[in-house]
Design an enzyme around this catalytic site. Sequence first.
Site, PDB file in Angstrom:
ATOM      1  N   GLY A  46       0.820  -1.211   0.000  1.00 31.84           N
ATOM      2  CA  GLY A  46       0.000   0.000   0.000  1.00 31.84           C
ATOM      3  C   GLY A  46       0.850   1.255   0.000  1.00 31.84           C
ATOM      4  O   GLY A  46       0.553   2.223  -0.717  1.00 31.84           O
ATOM      5  N   LYS A  47       1.920   1.256   0.809  1.00 34.73           N
ATOM      6  CA  LYS A  47       2.824   2.410   0.833  1.00 34.73           C
ATOM      7  C   LYS A  47       3.482   2.600  -0.533  1.00 34.73           C
ATOM      8  O   LYS A  47       3.584   3.727  -1.044  1.00 34.73           O
ATOM      9  CB  LYS A  47       3.882   2.209   1.917  1.00 34.73           C
ATOM     10  CG  LYS A  47       4.893   3.332   2.048  1.00 34.73           C
ATOM     11  CD  LYS A  47       4.254   4.596   2.573  1.00 34.73           C
ATOM     12  CE  LYS A  47       5.275   5.715   2.793  1.00 34.73           C
ATOM     13  NZ  LYS A  47       6.225   5.392   3.874  1.00 34.73           N
ATOM     14  N   ALA A  48       3.916   1.493  -1.148  1.00 33.59           N
ATOM     15  CA  ALA A  48       4.535   1.579  -2.461  1.00 33.59           C
ATOM     16  C   ALA A  48       3.555   2.127  -3.498  1.00 33.59           C
ATOM     17  O   ALA A  48       3.923   2.950  -4.353  1.00 33.59           O
ATOM     18  CB  ALA A  48       5.055   0.205  -2.891  1.00 33.59           C
TER      19      ALA A  48
END
Length: 450
Positions: free
Chosen positions: A146-148
């Site tokens: 999700g962060k990526a």
Amino acid sequence: MRAGTPDAALALLDFLDPGWDVTALPALLPGQQRLLIQLPNESDLHQLCRAAIRDRHVIGYTDRLWAMSAGGRITTQPRHPVRSADDLALMCAPGTDRLATAIAARPDLTADVTGRPNRVAVVGNGTALPGLGPVSPLAALPALEGKAALLAQLAGIDAVPICLDAVHADGVVAAVRAIAPTFGAINLTGVAAPASCDIERRLRYALDIPVYHDEQHGTPVAVLAALRNALRVTGRQLQTARVVVMGAGVTGIAVTRLLLHAGAHDVTVWTRHGVLGPHLHGLPPHTAWLATYTNPRRLRGGLEHALTAADAVIGLSAAGLLNPALIAAMASPPIVFPLARPEPEIRPDQLAGSSALVAATGHGNPNQISDLLAAPGVLRGLLNARAPHVTTTILLTAADVLSGLIGDELLGTRRLLPDVLHPPLVPTMAAAVAAVASSQRPAAADQFSL
């Protein structure tokens, strides 16, 4: 649902528990209505699914979280498609042989013919997933993906999730050093303290690319920006405000350090052992530093002593440690940032009706303080400048940009910071960070670290 209008669909939802948030979505077919239902937890979701199966008006249901996560959050696509034998020769050998020979002679050419300058490794090991604590490396992978995905969408960064099956600092450092030639920056996230501090410090000295740590860099930027704007709303200044930081963990230390660098003079740190100050001896090195350079009033005792007449309190400790009586003892109006996760030091609804200016984490909260407000812009700027380090000046610049993106017409008790998806946020912060990083290139003496 089989219903002609949203109102008719809502009238059929007698199987829902009170308090569930229901929103009508645009209908796809005549005679049917789509509804978005926000649920507080997994058990309520299962209850809703069982009830929906029994209800004759419900055609079907979808869990949006699992639907959007199917197949993962990110994918990789070639920049140039391979359509012929000539394309294949350029994409693989002998084309890559020629590039390898050139880079071996001149390593700087890597920036011209590979994706390294725009590639970031989002590295975690599942030892401290925000809001959950320790989980397995596999369980941490959705958060890293999700962060990526957000770094890719918001900042155009080719972010790659790297979930390590390594608990100790030595293993994490060795793994990141081994993969570093592939990346232009490292983003550490979800690594438990105190190992995370040691990992960041060792990687910072070992690598020639920036090592950005969410808890040590991103959260302090967001807290400083929110505090500046809260003080602005209440007509106070950071230089003269009395600020109490609850907690001396990684984030508490980093927030305190950045506040002091920003010009705060009256910062007091409270831990479960009491108010930190020169009167305490035998403290760990990081905590001893806080005891030396904070608490100019030489306060002693518990939290009530620290909060009396304080202008602001920043909670980075544990749930339930604040109450309305403690807040009432603060200067009016008190600024309260209860940021402990998953449960804050005090719930905002406990201060309803008071004069407190509250900022908190949590979905749907307009005063949300999140490291995601900083990471895309800071990392984009670092990559653009090809900066080797994260410095104090870079973080102060990012906080300046973040606090300045809220105009006077929006700034108020319910809006201290822009939204993560605010379009000007990333490009404005990235440009400012890149300018500062480029000017600092000859000397990086002010690297920000614990």
